[in-house]
Motif scaffolding. Sequence first.
Motif, PDB file in Angstrom:
ATOM      1  N   VAL A 193       0.884  -1.194   0.281  1.00 45.37           N
ATOM      2  CA  VAL A 193      -0.042   0.098  -0.136  1.00 45.37           C
ATOM      3  C   VAL A 193       0.957   1.375   0.025  1.00 45.37           C
ATOM      4  O   VAL A 193       2.024   1.301   1.023  1.00 45.37           O
ATOM      5  N   VAL A 194       1.010   2.032  -0.981  1.00 49.36           N
ATOM      6  CA  VAL A 194       1.599   3.115  -1.326  1.00 49.36           C
ATOM      7  C   VAL A 194       0.894   4.459  -0.971  1.00 49.36           C
ATOM      8  O   VAL A 194       0.369   4.951  -1.951  1.00 49.36           O
ATOM      9  N   ASP A 215       2.633  -8.865  -4.986  1.00 49.54           N
ATOM     10  CA  ASP A 215       1.935  -9.531  -5.885  1.00 49.54           C
ATOM     11  C   ASP A 215       0.782  -8.027  -6.278  1.00 49.54           C
ATOM     12  O   ASP A 215       0.649  -7.992  -7.510  1.00 49.54           O
ATOM     13  N   PHE A 216       0.178  -7.245  -5.335  1.00 53.98           N
ATOM     14  CA  PHE A 216      -0.460  -6.099  -5.681  1.00 53.98           C
ATOM     15  C   PHE A 216       0.094  -4.994  -5.039  1.00 53.98           C
ATOM     16  O   PHE A 216       0.483  -4.889  -4.028  1.00 53.98           O
ATOM     17  N   ILE A 217      -0.138  -3.917  -5.841  1.00 53.47           N
ATOM     18  CA  ILE A 217       0.570  -2.729  -5.496  1.00 53.47           C
ATOM     19  C   ILE A 217      -0.878  -1.738  -5.788  1.00 53.47           C
ATOM     20  O   ILE A 217      -1.438  -1.595  -6.552  1.00 53.47           O
ATOM     21  N   GLY A 222      -0.760  10.369  -6.878  1.00 56.55           N
ATOM     22  CA  GLY A 222       0.606   9.830  -6.796  1.00 56.55           C
ATOM     23  C   GLY A 222       1.152   9.519  -8.149  1.00 56.55           C
ATOM     24  O   GLY A 222       0.630   8.475  -8.516  1.00 56.55           O
ATOM     25  N   PRO A 223       2.070  10.080  -8.483  1.00 59.05           N
ATOM     26  CA  PRO A 223       2.848   9.818  -9.618  1.00 59.05           C
ATOM     27  C   PRO A 223       4.116   8.687  -9.651  1.00 59.05           C
ATOM     28  O   PRO A 223       4.534   8.724  -8.390  1.00 59.05           O
ATOM     29  N   THR A 224       4.270   7.822 -10.528  1.00 60.62           N
ATOM     30  CA  THR A 224       5.259   7.086 -10.482  1.00 60.62           C
ATOM     31  C   THR A 224       6.469   7.520 -11.365  1.00 60.62           C
ATOM     32  O   THR A 224       7.622   7.444 -11.070  1.00 60.62           O
ATOM     33  N   ARG A 225       6.210   8.034 -12.488  1.00 66.45           N
ATOM     34  CA  ARG A 225       6.997   8.496 -13.473  1.00 66.45           C
ATOM     35  C   ARG A 225       7.995   9.568 -12.910  1.00 66.45           C
ATOM     36  O   ARG A 225       7.648  10.691 -12.334  1.00 66.45           O
ATOM     37  N   GLY A 226       9.112   9.237 -12.681  1.00 65.49           N
ATOM     38  CA  GLY A 226      10.175  10.351 -12.457  1.00 65.49           C
ATOM     39  C   GLY A 226      10.573  10.244 -10.805  1.00 65.49           C
ATOM     40  O   GLY A 226      11.385  10.593 -10.336  1.00 65.49           O
ATOM     41  N   VAL A 264       0.705  -7.340   4.325  1.00 69.28           N
ATOM     42  CA  VAL A 264       0.567  -5.990   3.734  1.00 69.28           C
ATOM     43  C   VAL A 264       1.711  -5.182   4.400  1.00 69.28           C
ATOM     44  O   VAL A 264       2.133  -4.974   5.315  1.00 69.28           O
ATOM     45  N   SER A 265       2.669  -4.717   3.238  1.00 66.68           N
ATOM     46  CA  SER A 265       3.352  -3.679   3.495  1.00 66.68           C
ATOM     47  C   SER A 265       3.201  -2.205   3.257  1.00 66.68           C
ATOM     48  O   SER A 265       2.447  -2.014   2.076  1.00 66.68           O
ATOM     49  N   VAL A 266       3.378  -1.399   4.228  1.00 65.46           N
ATOM     50  CA  VAL A 266       2.808   0.039   3.986  1.00 65.46           C
ATOM     51  C   VAL A 266       4.144   0.935   3.813  1.00 65.46           C
ATOM     52  O   VAL A 266       4.917   0.877   4.650  1.00 65.46           O
ATOM     53  N   PHE A 267       3.811   1.943   2.781  1.00 65.11           N
ATOM     54  CA  PHE A 267       4.815   2.954   2.486  1.00 65.11           C
ATOM     55  C   PHE A 267       4.171   4.128   2.406  1.00 65.11           C
ATOM     56  O   PHE A 267       3.015   4.366   1.703  1.00 65.11           O
TER      57      PHE A 267
END
Length: 342
Positions: free
Chosen positions: A146-147, A166-168, A174-178, A286-289
Amino acid sequence: MTNFDFNNMPLVKGNRARTFAILSCGITFTMLVFSYTFSDPSLDFFKYASRLSDSFFSKGLCACQQCIAELEGDPWFAEHFNQSIHPLMTRENSILSEETFRWWQWLQSETQPANFSEVVEELFQVIPDEVLYMDASPDRCRTCSVVGNSGNLKGSRYGHLIDSSDFIIRMNQGPTRGFEEDVGTKTTHHLMYPESAINLDNTTSLILVPFKTLDLQWIISALTTGTIKHTYLPVMSKIKANRDKVLIYNPTFLKYVYESWLEGHGRYPSTGFLGLMLAVHLCDEVSVFGFGADQYGNWHHYWEKNHMAGAHRHTGVHNGDYEYNVTLLLQDKHKIQMFKGR
């Protein structure tokens, strides 16, 4: 006086005797179990049996070393966790109770909503009316990242770790590019509402978080005619998304999260906390970021240069402090693993 020969006793009498003995033993054993259980307050099986059953049948067996849905030994978690309320809305579970509907309409003060049933009927003519939940095979350990959008992701270099799940699950704008090195590149599910919408690629599931009937009308319009351009703010009239992968966050589940997990703090949960609760109820690990403040105490987004930003933290809409404390408590109880970044 007649002497009975036990060796020549009719068979039916022997069967009756054995049956009586078995019944007597069964009754005695049952009484002992009930007596022991109710005299020992540390045993919570009977209190949480229905929730254990719901969890087993809705998620299947878990192949992880430790699974979130295990309720034994943690009365606090078992009291809050209820998997009988499905997180995602389908045609079948779309009927809202009067109490839930009133509460939901109050969230953003929609004064003259359209007919909810008619909107839902139209909605499920545009998107699938059933939900294909995450893989529930008994030999699978479903790992989820969970981001969130916290500035503490900047410089964290969590990207590879996030993408290994497995699942993000991401949310809002929230962007990922860059920012790939810090936040990863993959997205399987993206939560948004009309006012925070962005375009998605064809492989990502859009999860709409509706706070009013107009939000459901918006997703219909955004996937078809593009006629709705304004809610309480200007919104994207059309959106790029795979309509076969569009999902709706269940208002009944939203209310459950607010009442059971947040205990009424704030006006309603943030999208980040709703994403976390979705993962807690559908994933095994679940990993939380990207939750909480950065190391300097700033509440801002990782793509923002203004470190004094932090929408809704003190506005009364969301209670960021309370949500963060619940998140920390879930970590302390080893239900999630939290990565605090920088």
